[in-house]
Each structure stands twice: as C-alpha cells, then as structure tokens.
Scaffold this motif. Sequence first.
Motif, short mmCIF file in Angstrom:
data_model
loop_
_atom_site.label_atom_id
_atom_site.label_comp_id
_atom_site.label_asym_id
_atom_site.label_seq_id
_atom_site.Cartn_x
_atom_site.Cartn_y
_atom_site.Cartn_z
N UNK A 74 0.83 -1.21 0.00
CA UNK A 74 0.00 0.00 0.00
C UNK A 74 0.86 1.26 0.00
N UNK A 75 1.97 1.25 0.75
CA UNK A 75 2.84 2.42 0.79
C UNK A 75 3.47 2.72 -0.57
N UNK A 76 3.44 1.75 -1.47
CA UNK A 76 3.98 1.94 -2.80
C UNK A 76 2.89 2.06 -3.86
N UNK A 77 1.70 2.43 -3.42
CA UNK A 77 0.62 2.73 -4.35
C UNK A 77 -0.08 1.53 -4.95
N UNK A 78 0.11 0.36 -4.36
CA UNK A 78 -0.47 -0.87 -4.91
C UNK A 78 -1.76 -1.20 -4.18
N UNK A 79 -2.80 -1.50 -4.94
CA UNK A 79 -4.09 -1.90 -4.36
C UNK A 79 -4.01 -3.34 -3.89
N UNK A 80 -4.54 -3.59 -2.68
CA UNK A 80 -4.42 -4.91 -2.07
C UNK A 80 -5.79 -5.45 -1.71
N UNK B 95 4.30 7.83 -2.25
CA UNK B 95 3.36 7.48 -3.32
C UNK B 95 1.94 7.59 -2.79
N UNK B 96 1.00 7.85 -3.68
CA UNK B 96 -0.40 7.83 -3.28
C UNK B 96 -0.73 6.44 -2.76
N UNK B 97 -1.20 6.37 -1.54
CA UNK B 97 -1.38 5.08 -0.88
C UNK B 97 -2.38 4.21 -1.63
N UNK B 98 -2.04 2.94 -1.76
CA UNK B 98 -2.94 1.99 -2.40
C UNK B 98 -4.16 1.71 -1.53
N UNK B 99 -5.19 1.17 -2.13
CA UNK B 99 -6.43 0.84 -1.42
C UNK B 99 -6.35 -0.56 -0.83
N UNK B 100 -7.07 -0.77 0.27
CA UNK B 100 -7.14 -2.08 0.90
C UNK B 100 -8.59 -2.54 0.93
#
Length: 493
Positions: A24-30, A63-68
């Motif tokens: 998430x800290x690298x902008x990846x949706x989880x 980075x824009x935080x990814x969604x969880x």
Amino acid sequence: MTDISRVAVIGAGVIGAGWVARFMENGIDVALFDPAPDAATKVKAVLDNADRAYQKLTMAPRAKRGNLEFSPSLAEAVQGKQLVMEAVPESLALKQSVYKDIESHVDAGVIIASSTSGILPTQLQEKMANPQRLLVAHPFNPVYLLPLVEIVAGEQTSPKVTVAAGEFFNQLGMYSLPIRKEIDAFVADRLLEAVWREALWLVKDGIATTAEIDDAIRFGFGLRWAQMGLFESYRLAGGEAGMRHFIAQFGPCLQWPWTKLTDVPELTDELIDTIARQSDEQSGQYSFRELERIRDDNLIAILQALKINQWGAGETLGRYEQALFDAGAREETATDEDPGQPLLTLERTVPPDWTDYNNHMNESRYLQCFADASDALLRRVGVDADYVADSGSYFTVETHIRHLDEVAALQPIKVTTQVLNGVGKKLHVFHRLFHGDGRLLATAEQLLIHVDLESRKASEPTPEVSKWLTEISAAHAALDMPEGCGRAIGDPH
C-alpha cells in the motif's frame, strides 16, 4: 520494469500484514483474505505503525497510498490480481491446499509468491497445475521497513518469473537476494537459527540471561552486522593481511569443543518458563505496540545513517528515495495545474522530529522545505537522477528566508514556487510556505546556478531543461512581483 498494481495477500499474520503495508505504501491496491475474526484489527495496527514509520523514513514524497479491500473469500481476493502473496501458517499441506484454490481462480500467468521461512519451493509446487508460476519471496519483520527479501526458485519455477518478481520487489524499496540453490530455511534464517540454538544453550546452562545475550549482540557484533555483515567484518579483523590472516589466526579455534551448534536443547517446560520469565523481566515494561515502535524508530535511524554513507541497506533506501522523488515529479508534471500560477512543489505533514521544545517547526526545517521544493521544481524540468549522473546539476548560491508564522507537528504544509527567471545559467525562484489552513508561514527567495559537475564550473543547462524553464518563466512573467522579493535583513536605523 514490472508493472504490477493489483495484488492479493492471503493471510493477515505479522508477515502478511507487513506485506499489505509495504504494498500500500507503494501505491499498490491490495485485496486481503484471512478468515480470522480479528484480522482487520491486527492489520490496522500494523498499517498505523507503517504510516508512522514512513513519515520518518524518507523526505521523498510518498506514493499515493494503495487501497485495501478485506475480501470475504479467497476466490474474491485473487480474482483479477497480477500477483498473489501467500502468508499462511508454516504447513506444507495447508499451503498446497491454498495454491489449489488460488489456481482455480486466476489466470495461468499470475505469479504466486510464498512468504515461507523455510519450506522448499519444489515441495510447494508438487500439486500445482502451473508450478512454473510459484517461487518463494521470504521477507523479514517488519516487512514494511527491512529491505531484504530472499528469492528462491523451485525446480519448476520459470526463470522469467524469478526475474520479474525480483524487479517488482526492488521497485518497492526492497533488496531482492536470489538464493543460488534450494536449501531448508534458505540463507538468513539458517544463520539466525545457529545463533538462536547457541543462545538457548547459554540460557539453559545458566551462563547468561536473555537480556545479557541481547546486550552482547546489540552493543557488539550486531552493530557491525548492520552495515558490514559477517565476512567483511572478519576481513577487517585480519588487519592489513585480510581474510587469509584472520582464518590462519582464528580458524583453529573452530575445532575447540566450545560450541553446541549441532545440538538443540530440549525445550522442556522448565527451560520455556525460564526464558519467558527472563524475557518479561527484560522488556515487560513495554507493551507490544510500544516495542514495535521503538524497533521501527531505531531501524529508521540506522537506515538513514547507512544512507549517508551510501552503504548496505542505506544504499537501497537511497535508490528508493530517488525513485520516489522522480516519480513524484512526473506525477506533478502530469497534473492539470494552471501554468500561469505558482507551481505546487511540496505537500506533506510536519514530522514530530522537525519541531523544537515548543512543538513548533524549527528554523532548519523551513530551509529543508524550500530546498525540497527547489529539488521538486528541478525534477519537473528534467534535472533528475539520470541528468545528475550525466554531470549536470543546479547549486544553490543564495537563500533569503522570512519567517512569518508558526506550524506544529503533524500539521499539513505546502510550498508553491514562482519562477522569476529561468533563462541561461541562473535560476531565480520565490517559494511560499503555507499551512494547510491557508496561512502564509514563510517565504524564501533563492538563486541557483547550473554547474558542470566534472569541471565544477557554471555551465548552460541542456536545451530540453532550458526549454522547460524558459516556458515556465514566460508563464510566470505576468504574475505580480512577490511581496518581500529582493529584500535583505532590514536595518531599523
């Protein structure tokens, strides 16, 4: 580069939750699946710690935080994902069952990575329909801070999958270490377990307590290991003659009967009670979350110190920061900003350690904000890591700051930058630092000179950089001259 933006994590234990935070800290949706009723609570605690750590870890724009998304089933979690990270308990049968479920809901090309700390990937692959897609990606706790990830391929793992996975984890600020041959527990844990076995004997035999053993590590060789590892430290111990002399001098002691590394003490109730009691005496005054945050703060300090010397894990952090800065500049350039208005060059919250005893941001951090804003402007016009590597950069030669208002820890701030002149070797800019509520906190007028890094003399920037700066200067020419521009320290007389 590996373009993975959607992942699934199966298992929300310490490692699984750490992966969620790193992604998430690298902008990846989880998408996360864990049937435990308290999974969401535990993950939130880890995400809070990670958010706190990343506020301190780097000055680069995050980075824009990814969604969880908490998925109600494994099937829903993995559908449409590009990578699946398995972090379930260390049971071969359980993991194989999980892979069977995953494979029935994903395409054949989706990578499956296991966080196992010791099971061979060849064993994990045995019952898979597409075993070439699976590999081990073994991280270390806390996953969101420690960069090492051991990449272990099984007999049927595709080399392309191994390469793609390594590139992907490196993009997350990690250090992918390919393990040459499969072996139980891989490399790092085998070393850790050797120390662990010897430590258990020392406690069992009454030689040292848990606190004394930890002190022996953290005040001694642990500090060396943090930056040089084992063999390089011993190379220095051999003096000018190096490793060969060290082995000649200390090698014979390996034959002495002082180690019990090949034996494991029986974990009797008595030994377990002793270790648990001593551990409580050692650190029971701290809660679990307090210890985690103490650990994180110390790790960040070590990583930052190593970064200064461009060494070890610090070098990895430096590369990660550079990538974040460059990515932030590209993202800002792509926005719909009005080119005729000052550019947004910094936006963040004030870290707690930026403040003085009054909880106000100290004077040096005002300069930090304006320096970061200048860097952001330069990246936006093409003066990025590659440009600097080609021996071109801008040096700041003069700065005048006016301090107008106060700001406290954890409050939002932003900087806008007006280009007064960007033609030729000189770059003249005016920054305004605002509070999130709109108050003007400070201004800075800066003069920068383009420099050839090889000759260390003033030089013309490249035509592409000149074009960008000329266009911005022209767009900003219609703006009013900033209030305070051209001032020096006033003389009341």
